[in-house]
Design an enzyme around this catalytic site. Sequence first.
Site: not given
Length: 275
Positions: A135, A66, A142, A137
């Site tokens: 979480d 990314d 996300e 991700h």
Amino acid sequence: MAEVVIVKSAAAAGALVAQEIVELLDRKADAVLGLATGSTPLGVYQALAERVRGRDLSQVRGFALDEYVGLDPAHPESYRSVITREVVEPLGLDPARVHVPNGAEATIEHAGSDYEAAIDAAGGVDLQILGIGTDGHIGFNEPGSSFASRTRVKTLTEQTREDNARFFDSIDQVPMHCITQGLGTILRARHLVLLAFGEGKAQAIADAVEGPLSAILPVPRSSCTSTRPSSSTRPRPRSSSWPTTTATPTRTSPPGRASDDASIPTPQRPSPVGP
């Protein structure tokens, strides 16, 4: 086949994964590596640098996960700068063969499809290094991201911007958007290596390894639902998770190796747009 390897420390995980990469390079001098940033993979890069010192890696190719949108590539916290500093220079890679998504606003409309085309032209990723968020991700995918998603622009959550503000002078300097490989892009890699260290990652590892193989999982104490991107790493011919003992969920096997031979088809490839 999914494989879980439980180790005692991040250094031990780094050494094991580095050895996997060395063996890949022995077989294929121009191997394509999928490169993650952040603190999790640093041990891998450091251990790999020790093992390849003096070796010619000029043919090795790499693709980062990314990049921020609108951030100057020369900025020290751009992922272009981070990959150069933590991977390219220590390993002696050819900078021209290591790619990072183009976050320039002027060309952002086709940056995702351009990146997908570059990965295709390289023959795909041989080994993808991944970290995992608390979480679940992966990259900037996300909760809520599609398992079939491709490289595209995403809006960073407020929590992610707050988490990354420590790398900038203030949260106001943290970009609002990023361009990230999608889960569908990541799933095309021939070998996925996911690392997780510390108690804070234990639940995410439990969900990724032993939770339902579904895009939608219930969020505790809430009527909402959320995707867990990490569980998408299981429908692959080969994927490996390397948690430390502190990141090991209570439901996993004892220290050592555990395998799951379930065969699950990979999602069909869509266009590089979407959630």
